[in-house]
Design an enzyme around this catalytic site. Structure first.
Site, PDB file in Angstrom:
ATOM      1  N   ASP A   2     -17.598 -10.233  -5.785  1.00  0.00           N
ATOM      2  CA  ASP A   2     -17.454 -10.229  -4.318  1.00  0.00           C
ATOM      3  C   ASP A   2     -17.964 -11.573  -3.788  1.00  0.00           C
ATOM      4  O   ASP A   2     -18.671 -12.310  -4.479  1.00  0.00           O
ATOM      5  CB  ASP A   2     -18.256  -9.078  -3.703  1.00  0.00           C
ATOM      6  CG  ASP A   2     -18.107  -9.047  -2.187  1.00  0.00           C
ATOM      7  OD1 ASP A   2     -16.961  -9.172  -1.700  1.00  0.00           O
ATOM      8  OD2 ASP A   2     -19.117  -8.929  -1.484  1.00  0.00           O
ATOM      9  N   SER A   3     -17.634 -11.832  -2.524  1.00  0.00           N
ATOM     10  CA  SER A   3     -18.119 -13.052  -1.892  1.00  0.00           C
ATOM     11  C   SER A   3     -19.623 -12.990  -1.622  1.00  0.00           C
ATOM     12  O   SER A   3     -20.261 -14.008  -1.440  1.00  0.00           O
ATOM     13  CB  SER A   3     -17.374 -13.255  -0.567  1.00  0.00           C
ATOM     14  OG  SER A   3     -17.474 -12.081   0.220  1.00  0.00           O
ATOM     15  N   CYS A   8     -14.063  -7.704  -3.430  1.00  0.00           N
ATOM     16  CA  CYS A   8     -13.831  -8.343  -2.135  1.00  0.00           C
ATOM     17  C   CYS A   8     -12.380  -8.099  -1.697  1.00  0.00           C
ATOM     18  O   CYS A   8     -11.442  -8.464  -2.413  1.00  0.00           O
ATOM     19  CB  CYS A   8     -14.087  -9.842  -2.281  1.00  0.00           C
ATOM     20  SG  CYS A   8     -13.799 -10.757  -0.768  1.00  0.00           S
ATOM     21  N   ASN A   9     -12.228  -7.485  -0.540  1.00  0.00           N
ATOM     22  CA  ASN A   9     -10.874  -7.192  -0.051  1.00  0.00           C
ATOM     23  C   ASN A   9     -10.104  -8.465   0.269  1.00  0.00           C
ATOM     24  O   ASN A   9      -8.885  -8.518   0.104  1.00  0.00           O
ATOM     25  CB  ASN A   9     -10.936  -6.317   1.195  1.00  0.00           C
ATOM     26  CG  ASN A   9     -10.982  -4.854   0.859  1.00  0.00           C
ATOM     27  OD1 ASN A   9      -9.960  -4.193   0.800  1.00  0.00           O
ATOM     28  ND2 ASN A   9     -12.174  -4.338   0.596  1.00  0.00           N
ATOM     29  N   THR A  10     -10.800  -9.487   0.748  1.00  0.00           N
ATOM     30  CA  THR A  10     -10.116 -10.746   1.068  1.00  0.00           C
ATOM     31  C   THR A  10      -9.574 -11.375  -0.213  1.00  0.00           C
ATOM     32  O   THR A  10      -8.400 -11.779  -0.274  1.00  0.00           O
ATOM     33  CB  THR A  10     -11.076 -11.719   1.780  1.00  0.00           C
ATOM     34  OG1 THR A  10     -11.668 -11.055   2.902  1.00  0.00           O
ATOM     35  CG2 THR A  10     -10.352 -12.960   2.242  1.00  0.00           C
ATOM     36  N   TYR A  24     -15.619 -15.318   2.677  1.00  0.00           N
ATOM     37  CA  TYR A  24     -14.266 -15.614   2.230  1.00  0.00           C
ATOM     38  C   TYR A  24     -13.255 -15.265   3.331  1.00  0.00           C
ATOM     39  O   TYR A  24     -12.158 -15.793   3.370  1.00  0.00           O
ATOM     40  CB  TYR A  24     -13.913 -14.778   0.991  1.00  0.00           C
ATOM     41  CG  TYR A  24     -14.446 -15.288  -0.334  1.00  0.00           C
ATOM     42  CD1 TYR A  24     -15.510 -16.190  -0.411  1.00  0.00           C
ATOM     43  CD2 TYR A  24     -13.878 -14.854  -1.528  1.00  0.00           C
ATOM     44  CE1 TYR A  24     -15.991 -16.619  -1.650  1.00  0.00           C
ATOM     45  CE2 TYR A  24     -14.341 -15.291  -2.765  1.00  0.00           C
ATOM     46  CZ  TYR A  24     -15.406 -16.171  -2.817  1.00  0.00           C
ATOM     47  OH  TYR A  24     -15.860 -16.603  -4.034  1.00  0.00           O
ATOM     48  N   GLY A  25     -13.656 -14.341   4.208  1.00  0.00           N
ATOM     49  CA  GLY A  25     -12.727 -13.763   5.188  1.00  0.00           C
ATOM     50  C   GLY A  25     -12.142 -14.744   6.186  1.00  0.00           C
ATOM     51  O   GLY A  25     -11.121 -14.472   6.812  1.00  0.00           O
ATOM     52  N   CYS A  74     -12.401  -3.664   3.925  1.00  0.00           N
ATOM     53  CA  CYS A  74     -13.434  -4.702   3.812  1.00  0.00           C
ATOM     54  C   CYS A  74     -14.656  -4.054   3.169  1.00  0.00           C
ATOM     55  O   CYS A  74     -14.985  -2.897   3.482  1.00  0.00           O
ATOM     56  CB  CYS A  74     -13.791  -5.245   5.194  1.00  0.00           C
ATOM     57  SG  CYS A  74     -15.171  -6.414   5.174  1.00  0.00           S
ATOM     58  N   THR A  75     -15.305  -4.804   2.302  1.00  0.00           N
ATOM     59  CA  THR A  75     -16.466  -4.284   1.566  1.00  0.00           C
ATOM     60  C   THR A  75     -17.561  -3.721   2.472  1.00  0.00           C
ATOM     61  O   THR A  75     -18.291  -2.818   2.076  1.00  0.00           O
ATOM     62  CB  THR A  75     -17.102  -5.426   0.752  1.00  0.00           C
ATOM     63  OG1 THR A  75     -17.262  -6.564   1.619  1.00  0.00           O
ATOM     64  CG2 THR A  75     -16.267  -5.795  -0.437  1.00  0.00           C
ATOM     65  N   HIS A  76     -17.685  -4.283   3.677  1.00  0.00           N
ATOM     66  CA  HIS A  76     -18.812  -3.918   4.550  1.00  0.00           C
ATOM     67  C   HIS A  76     -18.597  -2.627   5.336  1.00  0.00           C
ATOM     68  O   HIS A  76     -19.547  -2.048   5.836  1.00  0.00           O
ATOM     69  CB  HIS A  76     -19.068  -5.046   5.556  1.00  0.00           C
ATOM     70  CG  HIS A  76     -19.680  -6.263   4.955  1.00  0.00           C
ATOM     71  ND1 HIS A  76     -19.080  -6.969   3.942  1.00  0.00           N
ATOM     72  CD2 HIS A  76     -20.847  -6.896   5.228  1.00  0.00           C
ATOM     73  CE1 HIS A  76     -19.846  -8.002   3.625  1.00  0.00           C
ATOM     74  NE2 HIS A  76     -20.923  -7.978   4.388  1.00  0.00           N
ATOM     75  N   GLU A 109     -24.362  -6.266   8.064  1.00  0.00           N
ATOM     76  CA  GLU A 109     -25.451  -6.960   7.358  1.00  0.00           C
ATOM     77  C   GLU A 109     -26.760  -6.904   8.139  1.00  0.00           C
ATOM     78  O   GLU A 109     -27.840  -6.967   7.557  1.00  0.00           O
ATOM     79  CB  GLU A 109     -25.059  -8.411   7.046  1.00  0.00           C
ATOM     80  CG  GLU A 109     -24.043  -8.465   5.931  1.00  0.00           C
ATOM     81  CD  GLU A 109     -23.794  -9.853   5.345  1.00  0.00           C
ATOM     82  OE1 GLU A 109     -24.621 -10.763   5.551  1.00  0.00           O
ATOM     83  OE2 GLU A 109     -22.749 -10.006   4.690  1.00  0.00           O
TER      84      GLU A 109
HETATM   85  N1  DGL Z   1     -16.209  -9.273   1.075  1.00  0.00           N
HETATM   86  C1  DGL Z   1     -15.351  -9.602   2.184  1.00  0.00           C
HETATM   87  C2  DGL Z   1     -14.171  -8.625   2.216  1.00  0.00           C
HETATM   88  O1  DGL Z   1     -14.240  -7.522   1.727  1.00  0.00           O
HETATM   89  C3  DGL Z   1     -16.109  -9.594   3.503  1.00  0.00           C
HETATM   90  C4  DGL Z   1     -17.090 -10.740   3.656  1.00  0.00           C
HETATM   91  C5  DGL Z   1     -16.439 -12.110   3.611  1.00  0.00           C
HETATM   92  O2  DGL Z   1     -15.739 -12.478   4.576  1.00  0.00           O
HETATM   93  O3  DGL Z   1     -16.622 -12.786   2.622  1.00  0.00           O
HETATM   94  O4  DGL Z   1     -13.139  -8.964   2.732  1.00  0.00           O
END
Ligand code: DGL
Length: 264
Positions: A9-10, A73-75, A41-42, A184-186, A152
């Site tokens: 993940d990022s 990471c979804n991105t 990363y988003g 998104c992971t969050h 966060e």
């Molecule tokens: N991990 C990213 C996602 O799931 C979210 C945080 C980022 O922007 O890096 O898209």
């Protein structure tokens, strides 16, 4: 196969995915890499996210001999999966297909919402996959970048978070969708206020839960199950380990005893 499953993940968010993987596959070992030096990363372009993802995957494969890569990471899943699958021979599991597969299995799936980072939504990856799997569904996608920071901060229960959710999801106020993909992971950390805003008729799709199901099947069917040795979960990051361990606890749901810093 004794090698660990690599999870990337990022930053800290992917720990929501690791939490599900560890719950569903308690006998497996995991190596989690958070690219905290380069998060987020988003907000970045496809080229940059793909380059970062390849650097991380190279590190996990060449230095740690992982047997499978889970792109939490979804991105990165939305932007870099085709490139990763082209380069590496080990199985690469992203977040998009498992979520879409779950939507396709629902009895009611006429209206689907997708939320994610700007990069994820701009890529159109979820919409494209939904068009194939559920051609009749009406899909509404919305980037919700502020939710990453609110998660966060640990502000799931604060009025400001409810207000931001209400603003982002205002299109669904009158007609909540049949399902909402938390792309998104969050966002799993914000499930409660999101569910409260939408009401019970919307099914929330959690990418970690869906990916864990897919990984479980893949590990069993491809003969990759770990043998006897005690499973271990290791964490490596590209920036400050203490900050990662502190913020990450909220996403992982338990303490992380040792976090190591690496250079890719
Ligand atoms: N991990 C990213 C996602 O799931 C979210 C945080 C980022 O922007 O890096 O898209």
């Amino acid at each position: 196969m004794e090698q660990p499953i690599g999870v990337f993940d990022s930053g800290v968010g992917g720990l929501t995915v690791l939490r599900e993987l560890a719950r569903v596959l308690p006998g497996e070992g995991f190596l989690y890499l958070g690219d905290t030096a380069r998060v987020p990363y988003g907000t970045k372009s496809r080229e940059t996210v793909t380059r970062y993802s390849i650097e991380v995957a190279n590190h996990l494969i060449t230095r740690h001999d992982i047997k499978m890569l889970v792109v939490a990471c979804n991105t990165a899943s939305s932007l870099a999966l085709p490139a990763l699958r082209k380069i590496y021979k080990i199985p690469v599991v992203g977040m998009v297909d498992p979520c879409v597969r779950r939507v396709a299995s629902l009895a009611k799936k006429e209206t689907i919402g997708v939320i994610g980072t700007a990069g994820t939504i701009r890529s159109g990856a979820y919409e494209q996959a939904l068009r194939q799997a559920v051609p009749k569904a009406r899909v509404t996608a919305r980037a919700c970048p502020l939710l990453v920071s609110l998660a966060e901060e640990g502000w799931a229960e604060k009025p400001v978070t409810r207000a931001v959710i209400a603003e982002y999801l205002s299109t669904f106020r009158e007609a909540p969708p049949d399902a909402l993909i938390l792309g998104c992971t969050h966002y799993p950390v914000l499930k409660k206020p999101i569910a409260e805003f939408l009401g019970d008729r919307t099914v929330l799709i959690d990418s970690g839960e869906e990916a864990a199901r897919v990984v479980d099947t893949l590990v069993s069917e491809s003969g990759m199950k770990r043998g006897g040795c005690a499973p271990e979960i290791r964490f490596v990051v590209t920036d400050d380990p203490e900050h990662f361990a502190r913020v990450g606890e909220m996403f992982f749901g338990r303490r992380m005893d040792s976090v190591e810093r690496v250079t890719l």
